[in-house]
Motif scaffolding. Structure first.
Motif, PDB file in Angstrom:
ATOM      1  N   MET A   1      38.783  40.960  61.141  1.00 25.48           N
ATOM      2  CA  MET A   1      39.396  41.844  60.172  1.00 25.48           C
ATOM      3  C   MET A   1      40.909  41.796  60.365  1.00 25.48           C
ATOM      4  O   MET A   1      41.410  42.040  61.450  1.00 25.48           O
ATOM      5  N   ALA A   2      41.625  41.472  59.313  1.00 23.19           N
ATOM      6  CA  ALA A   2      43.086  41.469  59.353  1.00 23.19           C
ATOM      7  C   ALA A   2      43.591  42.656  58.542  1.00 23.19           C
ATOM      8  O   ALA A   2      43.340  42.737  57.341  1.00 23.19           O
ATOM      9  N   LEU A   3      44.292  43.590  59.198  1.00 19.91           N
ATOM     10  CA  LEU A   3      44.834  44.743  58.491  1.00 19.91           C
ATOM     11  C   LEU A   3      45.881  44.253  57.508  1.00 19.91           C
ATOM     12  O   LEU A   3      46.829  43.570  57.880  1.00 19.91           O
ATOM     13  N   THR A   4      45.681  44.591  56.248  1.00 21.96           N
ATOM     14  CA  THR A   4      46.517  44.088  55.159  1.00 21.96           C
ATOM     15  C   THR A   4      46.923  45.239  54.264  1.00 21.96           C
ATOM     16  O   THR A   4      46.111  46.112  53.961  1.00 21.96           O
ATOM     17  N   ALA A   5      48.173  45.204  53.817  1.00 22.73           N
ATOM     18  CA  ALA A   5      48.673  46.197  52.863  1.00 22.73           C
ATOM     19  C   ALA A   5      48.577  45.632  51.456  1.00 22.73           C
ATOM     20  O   ALA A   5      48.636  44.407  51.249  1.00 22.73           O
ATOM     21  N   SER A   6      48.433  46.518  50.478  1.00 20.82           N
ATOM     22  CA  SER A   6      48.408  46.074  49.086  1.00 20.82           C
ATOM     23  C   SER A   6      49.774  45.509  48.701  1.00 20.82           C
ATOM     24  O   SER A   6      50.793  45.808  49.313  1.00 20.82           O
ATOM     25  N   ASN A   7      49.779  44.680  47.669  1.00 20.92           N
ATOM     26  CA  ASN A   7      50.999  43.998  47.226  1.00 20.92           C
ATOM     27  C   ASN A   7      51.875  44.841  46.311  1.00 20.92           C
ATOM     28  O   ASN A   7      52.980  44.440  46.000  1.00 20.92           O
ATOM     29  N   MET A   8      51.377  45.985  45.871  1.00 22.63           N
ATOM     30  CA  MET A   8      52.155  46.913  45.041  1.00 22.63           C
ATOM     31  C   MET A   8      52.630  46.260  43.737  1.00 22.63           C
ATOM     32  O   MET A   8      53.819  46.052  43.504  1.00 22.63           O
ATOM     33  N   LEU A   9      51.682  45.943  42.890  1.00 21.37           N
ATOM     34  CA  LEU A   9      51.951  45.436  41.545  1.00 21.37           C
ATOM     35  C   LEU A   9      52.974  46.356  40.878  1.00 21.37           C
ATOM     36  O   LEU A   9      52.882  47.576  41.010  1.00 21.37           O
ATOM     37  N   PRO A  10      53.972  45.834  40.182  1.00 25.41           N
ATOM     38  CA  PRO A  10      55.004  46.692  39.585  1.00 25.41           C
ATOM     39  C   PRO A  10      54.430  47.692  38.581  1.00 25.41           C
ATOM     40  O   PRO A  10      53.575  47.343  37.755  1.00 25.41           O
ATOM     41  N   LEU A  11      54.919  48.928  38.665  1.00 24.89           N
ATOM     42  CA  LEU A  11      54.499  49.949  37.710  1.00 24.89           C
ATOM     43  C   LEU A  11      54.886  49.489  36.304  1.00 24.89           C
ATOM     44  O   LEU A  11      55.908  48.827  36.113  1.00 24.89           O
ATOM     45  N   GLY A  12      54.044  49.823  35.329  1.00 24.89           N
ATOM     46  CA  GLY A  12      54.262  49.394  33.953  1.00 24.89           C
ATOM     47  C   GLY A  12      53.541  48.104  33.611  1.00 24.89           C
ATOM     48  O   GLY A  12      53.408  47.758  32.438  1.00 24.89           O
ATOM     49  N   THR A  13      53.043  47.380  34.628  1.00 20.84           N
ATOM     50  CA  THR A  13      52.296  46.142  34.390  1.00 20.84           C
ATOM     51  C   THR A  13      51.062  46.452  33.544  1.00 20.84           C
ATOM     52  O   THR A  13      50.362  47.436  33.786  1.00 20.84           O
ATOM     53  N   LYS A  14      50.792  45.611  32.555  1.00 21.30           N
ATOM     54  CA  LYS A  14      49.585  45.764  31.745  1.00 21.30           C
ATOM     55  C   LYS A  14      48.377  45.259  32.533  1.00 21.30           C
ATOM     56  O   LYS A  14      48.453  44.222  33.212  1.00 21.30           O
ATOM     57  N   ALA A  15      47.280  45.969  32.429  1.00 19.89           N
ATOM     58  CA  ALA A  15      46.061  45.597  33.148  1.00 19.89           C
ATOM     59  C   ALA A  15      45.529  44.264  32.629  1.00 19.89           C
ATOM     60  O   ALA A  15      45.279  44.139  31.429  1.00 19.89           O
ATOM     61  N   PRO A  16      45.361  43.291  33.510  1.00 21.22           N
ATOM     62  CA  PRO A  16      44.730  42.043  33.075  1.00 21.22           C
ATOM     63  C   PRO A  16      43.281  42.313  32.661  1.00 21.22           C
ATOM     64  O   PRO A  16      42.549  43.018  33.358  1.00 21.22           O
ATOM     65  N   ASP A  17      42.895  41.772  31.528  1.00 16.94           N
ATOM     66  CA  ASP A  17      41.530  41.976  31.037  1.00 16.94           C
ATOM     67  C   ASP A  17      40.558  41.139  31.864  1.00 16.94           C
ATOM     68  O   ASP A  17      40.940  40.156  32.504  1.00 16.94           O
ATOM     69  N   PHE A  18      39.312  41.520  31.845  1.00 17.04           N
ATOM     70  CA  PHE A  18      38.270  40.773  32.535  1.00 17.04           C
ATOM     71  C   PHE A  18      36.925  41.107  31.930  1.00 17.04           C
ATOM     72  O   PHE A  18      36.759  42.141  31.276  1.00 17.04           O
ATOM     73  N   SER A  19      35.984  40.225  32.147  1.00 23.70           N
ATOM     74  CA  SER A  19      34.571  40.434  31.853  1.00 23.70           C
ATOM     75  C   SER A  19      33.808  39.876  33.043  1.00 23.70           C
ATOM     76  O   SER A  19      33.886  38.677  33.326  1.00 23.70           O
ATOM     77  N   LEU A  20      33.091  40.752  33.734  1.00 20.11           N
ATOM     78  CA  LEU A  20      32.383  40.372  34.953  1.00 20.11           C
ATOM     79  C   LEU A  20      30.981  40.975  34.945  1.00 20.11           C
ATOM     80  O   LEU A  20      30.725  41.969  34.280  1.00 20.11           O
ATOM     81  N   ILE A  21      30.112  40.397  35.754  1.00 21.47           N
ATOM     82  CA  ILE A  21      28.741  40.894  35.870  1.00 21.47           C
ATOM     83  C   ILE A  21      28.726  42.167  36.728  1.00 21.47           C
ATOM     84  O   ILE A  21      29.332  42.211  37.786  1.00 21.47           O
ATOM     85  N   ASP A  22      28.056  43.186  36.216  1.00 15.69           N
ATOM     86  CA  ASP A  22      27.861  44.421  36.964  1.00 15.69           C
ATOM     87  C   ASP A  22      26.600  44.237  37.799  1.00 15.69           C
ATOM     88  O   ASP A  22      25.504  44.066  37.261  1.00 15.69           O
ATOM     89  N   THR A  23      26.751  44.266  39.112  1.00 15.16           N
ATOM     90  CA  THR A  23      25.608  44.015  39.990  1.00 15.16           C
ATOM     91  C   THR A  23      24.579  45.136  39.927  1.00 15.16           C
ATOM     92  O   THR A  23      23.448  44.945  40.355  1.00 15.16           O
ATOM     93  N   LYS A  24      24.946  46.279  39.378  1.00 17.70           N
ATOM     94  CA  LYS A  24      24.000  47.395  39.276  1.00 17.70           C
ATOM     95  C   LYS A  24      22.952  47.156  38.201  1.00 17.70           C
ATOM     96  O   LYS A  24      21.808  47.577  38.348  1.00 17.70           O
ATOM     97  N   ASP A  25      23.326  46.485  37.104  1.00 19.65           N
ATOM     98  CA  ASP A  25      22.374  46.302  36.001  1.00 19.65           C
ATOM     99  C   ASP A  25      22.369  44.892  35.417  1.00 19.65           C
ATOM    100  O   ASP A  25      21.724  44.650  34.399  1.00 19.65           O
ATOM    101  N   ASP A  26      23.082  43.966  36.038  1.00 16.25           N
ATOM    102  CA  ASP A  26      23.168  42.565  35.597  1.00 16.25           C
ATOM    103  C   ASP A  26      23.713  42.402  34.181  1.00 16.25           C
ATOM    104  O   ASP A  26      23.420  41.413  33.507  1.00 16.25           O
ATOM    105  N   GLN A  27      24.503  43.369  33.730  1.00 12.43           N
ATOM    106  CA  GLN A  27      25.145  43.291  32.414  1.00 12.43           C
ATOM    107  C   GLN A  27      26.619  42.936  32.590  1.00 12.43           C
ATOM    108  O   GLN A  27      27.236  43.333  33.581  1.00 12.43           O
ATOM    109  N   ILE A  28      27.157  42.218  31.618  1.00  8.66           N
ATOM    110  CA  ILE A  28      28.581  41.899  31.631  1.00  8.66           C
ATOM    111  C   ILE A  28      29.356  43.149  31.208  1.00  8.66           C
ATOM    112  O   ILE A  28      29.027  43.778  30.198  1.00  8.66           O
ATOM    113  N   LYS A  29      30.376  43.509  31.995  1.00 13.18           N
ATOM    114  CA  LYS A  29      31.227  44.656  31.679  1.00 13.18           C
ATOM    115  C   LYS A  29      32.668  44.152  31.572  1.00 13.18           C
ATOM    116  O   LYS A  29      33.114  43.346  32.382  1.00 13.18           O
ATOM    117  N   SER A  30      33.367  44.658  30.573  1.00 12.76           N
ATOM    118  CA  SER A  30      34.770  44.276  30.391  1.00 12.76           C
ATOM    119  C   SER A  30      35.669  45.472  30.657  1.00 12.76           C
ATOM    120  O   SER A  30      35.236  46.621  30.576  1.00 12.76           O
TER     121      SER A  30
END
Length: 185
Positions: A1-30
């Motif tokens: 385990m390597a203790l790591t700090a977050s990179n602190m994405l700049p405030l105001g950045t737009k959320a990158p979109d995604f579509s990924l499989i939800d392991t709870k129900d095997d459905q794609i969630k965006s």
């Protein structure tokens, strides 16, 4: 385990979109399909990280507390499951059930979503407003598995309360700390 700090994405950045499989129900969630009317919290977590295990109960409470206030939560695991099989989709599903996750638990097999968010550690938190602009990228609170500080979610809850109340969120934010994301070779 390597203790790591977050990179602190700049405030105001737009959320990158995604579509990924939800392991709870095997459905794609965006992102667009699951964003909240007030805001959206994107959390990079995994099954085995002691920092995530330490805060799991608070993540569930936080998601339940803010859903009625219009903030939806989404959890994503991006770890390399070849070298860390305990973070694979089937065990993600089991972990979500055991911990009663009230949010999707998405599998980022390609690690492209973690890269798009510049995620670095687990847990890593990104709070977006209704327009999907980043308003908070920081820690849950000061508690760590190695200290005796109670897990309250204080820092993230303050930011979420400001978002709900449409008041300014302090731009001075402490990075999250945890295990590094396990990148593929």
């Amino acid at each position: 385990m390597a203790l790591t700090a977050s990179n602190m994405l700049p405030l105001g950045t737009k959320a990158p979109d995604f579509s990924l499989i939800d392991t709870k129900d095997d459905q794609i969630k965006s992102l667009i399909g699951h964003k909240g009317i007030t805001g959206t919290l994107v959390m990079f977590i995994c099954n085995h990280c002691p920092f995530v295990i330490h805060v799991n109960e608070q993540l569930v409470a936080l998601a339940n507390d803010y859903k009625a206030k219009g903030i939806n939560c989404i959890a994503i695991s991006s770890n390399d499951v070849e070298h860390y099989p305990q973070d694979g989709p089937e065990l993600m599903r089991q972990n979500a059930l055991v911990n009663n996750y009230p949010f999707p638990y998405l599998y980022d097999e390609t690690q492209n979503v973690a890269k798009a968010y510049d995620a670095a550690c687990t847990p890593d938190f990104f709070l977006f407003d209704a327009d999907l602009s980043l308003v908070y990228a920081g820690q849950l609170d000061d508690s760590r598995p190695s200290n005796d500080i109670p897990v309250t979610g204080k820092d993230l809850r303050i930011a979420m309360d400001h978002l709900v109340n449409n008041t300014s969120i302090n731009p001075k934010q402490k990075p999250s700390m945890g295990c590094n994301i396990k990148w593929k070779n």
